[in-house]
Design a protein around this motif. Structure first.
Motif, mmCIF file in Angstrom:
data_model
loop_
_atom_site.group_PDB
_atom_site.id
_atom_site.type_symbol
_atom_site.label_atom_id
_atom_site.label_comp_id
_atom_site.label_asym_id
_atom_site.label_seq_id
_atom_site.Cartn_x
_atom_site.Cartn_y
_atom_site.Cartn_z
ATOM 1 N N ARG A 207 -5.877 -4.985 -2.580
ATOM 2 C CA ARG A 207 -4.791 -5.308 -1.635
ATOM 3 C C ARG A 207 -5.378 -5.855 -0.328
ATOM 4 N NH1 ARG A 207 -0.260 -7.438 0.284
ATOM 5 N NH2 ARG A 207 0.578 -6.362 2.079
ATOM 6 N N LEU A 208 -6.502 -5.299 0.101
ATOM 7 C CA LEU A 208 -7.100 -5.777 1.352
ATOM 8 C C LEU A 208 -7.675 -7.185 1.207
ATOM 9 C CD1 LEU A 208 -8.926 -2.564 2.658
ATOM 10 C CD2 LEU A 208 -6.854 -3.622 3.575
ATOM 11 N N TYR A 210 -7.079 -9.459 -1.423
ATOM 12 C CA TYR A 210 -6.210 -10.441 -2.084
ATOM 13 C C TYR A 210 -4.732 -10.141 -1.819
ATOM 14 C CZ TYR A 210 -10.522 -11.633 -4.585
ATOM 15 O OH TYR A 210 -11.817 -12.008 -4.905
ATOM 16 N N PRO A 211 -4.342 -10.075 -0.546
ATOM 17 C CA PRO A 211 -2.940 -9.753 -0.237
ATOM 18 C C PRO A 211 -1.987 -10.816 -0.749
ATOM 19 C CG PRO A 211 -4.052 -10.593 1.717
ATOM 20 C CD PRO A 211 -5.124 -10.376 0.669
ATOM 21 N N ILE B 423 3.430 -14.056 2.896
ATOM 22 C CA ILE B 423 2.368 -13.097 2.582
ATOM 23 C C ILE B 423 1.777 -12.458 3.826
ATOM 24 C CG2 ILE B 423 -0.004 -13.005 1.719
ATOM 25 C CD1 ILE B 423 1.237 -15.083 -0.439
ATOM 26 N N PHE B 427 1.135 -8.686 6.781
ATOM 27 C CA PHE B 427 -0.254 -8.332 6.487
ATOM 28 C C PHE B 427 -1.087 -9.153 7.445
ATOM 29 C CE2 PHE B 427 -4.360 -8.659 4.559
ATOM 30 C CZ PHE B 427 -4.538 -7.483 3.858
#
Lengths: 510, 510
Positions: A207-208, A210-211, B423, B427
């Motif tokens: 997740r960090l 490849y958000p 996205i 984030f």
């Protein structure tokens, strides 16, 4: 660190995982042959739920292979070599390509992915309410996803082993997930990645990094802080000790004093024969360390997989305490060994944690290259003899085993670690770090909320990866609640994402 | 894509950068020998500010070398090889290790880093008010940071070239920055990374991949959307055209019709001699494409580096328009060439954009491996003849040049690209994407705010990387304002970070 433990020969010790360095440390201390990075499996089957409503004993999955690039971060000709990476799809609950229903992606760890499918229930149990697609992806160098033809060939030299690492593995997952989305025309489906233990670390790191591919991550029992001494080295064994002490103070005291008893007996004439007889070992002990290491493994394993409804730590302690009236300290300890195995066996194999499974072979390499968790016993307040982690001898052992140096700082350089809250408070989003606080690995876990959407979901009584394992009719209320909390959070992420999408489309069309 | 352009031989065309694919495209279309990924430099010095107060003509930096790992993502023995990576430190303004004053880190791109120091003023001009340390880091395979002994050796075969890519480069920066913090005991100093053009992409990607190392990024003129067709392929030449059209409609019309004039003359007997004479080429033209490509380069370059106070596009158009009364179309075009070179030369070298500099050699490889920007002329409304990007021939050419296939999808797989706003809205944080909208590369830039802290700072009249270049007394108000806005944003990040730190420490001590 595989997820579970299970039935056949040794009931409590299946698909178990060790702190990879622990035994090695003791060996260093005791001065016996070094051993590294053990993540062993004895037997494969977890006890099946009797009447669980939503889970199938065999999940209906289709198996596929993706032609995966060997090296994502290099352009040498040999980086372009490929291997077949296995992934499995369950589309039984999926609402289809146009639905924007989510994809649950299980990120495999240091075992064949089909083994995990047998025990991990979280995805299939929750897919119906999300109408989601399920994808299970196998980690490179495990199961049927091994480059260079076979594990033996892949591991035989430093050139073929070199591609076996976490950054490559999560890049694999990125490629497979984009491929699946493309193949199924599921472009608008948000992906939630799910993993446990090492796989949980991979999920949070995915997740960090490849958000744009994963909307969120459920990282179950992921000790991401156990690198480069961000978490205290003694944390693991401190919790093992705490588990036993809380189960029974007298049990804890008995174990605590047993080590010197073993040493004392071993120094007697015929001491090793006496110990071998007392502990009914399948072959005569070569030294007292062998026995101590075996017991250490049993205790750590019981604590790590201290699952309801039986709670192995309690079972062991009850046996140790009950034997107090009829036998001496070592006799009591042996009663603990017996119940850990669910009853009498003709003999006990002190090597049962050292069988060279694929997981063992793979994880030993991973621990010796980048997954360097400096776990030691260096506190007086554990029930184990002091044995601090010794980086120097660890490095030397790895070098002698593999010819290359471990990189103990790389995980924190690439993924971060120190000051996690300060750094991620305003960066990143949508990660659940779930832990059971009785799991010794929770000492390296994220146990407090980092932001509104990077959340710690812990249970006081939980063990390793319990939340993502199959539901059991006997599951206690706190476990049911933990899972519900996780699902609620994930639902929130998806709802927010869909609202964002609508809002953005409106902006575009205004 | 280097940052600037400059003086000596050809005034407007120094440290310039091309759309790496452009010329190649035309060549494909015209059917001449392929050429790839050109990022050329003619001369090195940018015009020095006359009386700029804060900048030094030579910045006081100390040069250091860091023993850098060749391959961060592999554990093969040859991955452990190292090279010396150059970095430079200016500590003149730094408040020292205990101050928590920030570190400004310039992330080098496809040129020797000392060249950038001469023209990039943003760091040293703003360091005093932040009391910050300045670090300039050179990109691997450029300048004095070349593995394998020399550029020639490093580039000679696919095995030594393979390590030359962006993921490795930003991992280098991570390692150098952690090293600098360690060496200077600057653990509490937040790092702001700054880069322009390709270096701007690296800065934004660095913040995304290493948020635990960089608190924020200023990404100047970073066309991160020009990959995998996220931005329209024709965007670059559409803006070149727009720049000329806005400068002068008649100039635009003259250029637009000149291509067929050139073709017409070239087909006449002695046509190429006539063209060679008209354009005073240093050697006789081999074909009309050579001339057209040269002119294309001049226009693109003028648009990309259309800097105040002169604005080369206007200078060229004025000359073209002024010549209308005394000469024909090609004569007018030639007058544009003359003023682009700041006056009459004895002859004009149509190969001046093709000199094989280090940058040219390096960037050609980078474009052919992963930095695949599909830039073409495929709109009717540009002033250029249609020449769409042809991926198939691009791939073939790269393969024939380097023996390996380009990976046009990798940048978006690793760094993201599509749906950026959706996205990154929730984030990531702390990135400034600055652009000048007259820069053709702004067509691949981030031109609208993504969140409260991922901000687009654009100027209507700005050109490529203008904001981070040295201040000039003649800088227009809008440019001064752009820089002030950027500084204000960065100050906000640092203040917020420090407040977060205080708040967290309070929590810990409560």
């Amino acid at each position: 660190m595989p997820l579970t433990k299970s039935v056949p020969v040794v009931f409590y010790f299946a698909t178990r995982s060790y702190p990879p360095i622990r035994s090695n440390l003791i060996r260093n201390t005791v001065g016996i042959n070094p051993r590294l990075g053990i993540a062993r499996k004895i037997g494969k089957q977890r006890k099946k739920p009797q009447t669980s409503s939503s889970s199938n004993s065999v999940e209906e999955v289709e198996t596929f292979y993706y032609t995966q690039r060997l090296d994502h971060f290099n352009y040498r000709p040999d980086s372009y070599a490929t291997f077949q990476q296995r992934y499995m799809i369950n589309s039984k609950y999926w609402a289809g390509p146009k639905s924007s229903a989510p994809i649950f992606a299980y990120l495999g760890a240091e075992e064949p992915v089909d083994e995990d499918i047998n025990v991990v229930g979280f995805l299939r149990e929750n897919a119906p309410q999300f109408s989601s697609l399920i994808v299970y992806i196998e980690h490179r160098y495990y199961g049927k996803s091994i480059p260079f033809g076979s594990l033996k060939k892949a591991m035989k030299n430093a050139n073929t082993r070199g591609y076996f690492n976490s950054a490559q593995a999560i890049a694999d997952y990125a490629a497979v997930l984009l491929h699946v989305k493309e193949r199924l025309s599921a472009h608008t489906s948000p992906i939630i990645v799910i993993g446990g233990s090492y796989g949980g670390m991979l999920a949070s790191w995915f997740r960090l990094k490849y958000p744009h591919i994963a909307l969120g991550a459920l990282a179950s029992s992921a000790p991401i802080l156990y690198f480069n001494s961000v978490a205290p080295q003694a944390g693991y064994y401190y919790i093992v000790t705490k588990d036993f002490k809380e189960a029974s103070e007298s049990c804890y005291q008995t174990i605590r004093k047993s080590w010197s008893e073993i040493d004392k007996v071993s120094k007697m004439p015929n001491g090793l024969s006496i110990l071998s007889k007392t502990f009914k070992t399948c072959s005569k002990l070569d030294n007292s360390f062998e026995l101590k290491d075996y017991l250490d493994s049993i205790y750590a394993d019981a604590a790590q997989y201290n699952e309801p409804p039986d709670y192995p730590v309690s079972v062991i302690c009850e046996a140790i305490d009950a034997a107090a009236k009829k036998t001496d300290t070592l006799g009591q300890i042996f009663e603990g060994v017996v119940v850990a195995h669910h009853g009498n066996k003709s003999c006990y194999d002190t090597n049962e944690f050292n069988l060279p499974t694929e997981t063992d072979i793979g994880w030993r390499w991973q621990s010796c290259s980048e997954m360097v968790m400096p776990i030691g016993h260096d506190r007086d307040d554990t029930m184990f003899p002091p044995a601090p982690f010794d980086m120097k001898s660890f490095v030397n052992e790895c070098r002698s085993l593999y010819g290359v140096l471990p990189r103990p700082h790389w995980v924190t350089t690439y993924y971060g670690g120190p000051d996690l809250k300060l750094i991620l408070h305003r960066f990143a989003s949508n990660i659940i770090f779930s832990n059971g606080l009785r799991d010794p690995y929770s000492s390296g876990g994220v146990l407090e909320d980092i932001s509104d959407s990077i959340l710690a979901v812990s249970t006081v009584n939980g063990s390793h990866c319990l939340d993502i394992l199959e539901e059991q009719p006997s599951d206690p209320e706190w476990l049911v609640k933990q899972r519900k909390t996780e699902i609620k959070i994930i639902k929130g992420w998806i709802a927010e994402y869909q609202a964002d999408e609508v809002a953005l489309n409106k902006q575009v069309h205004q």
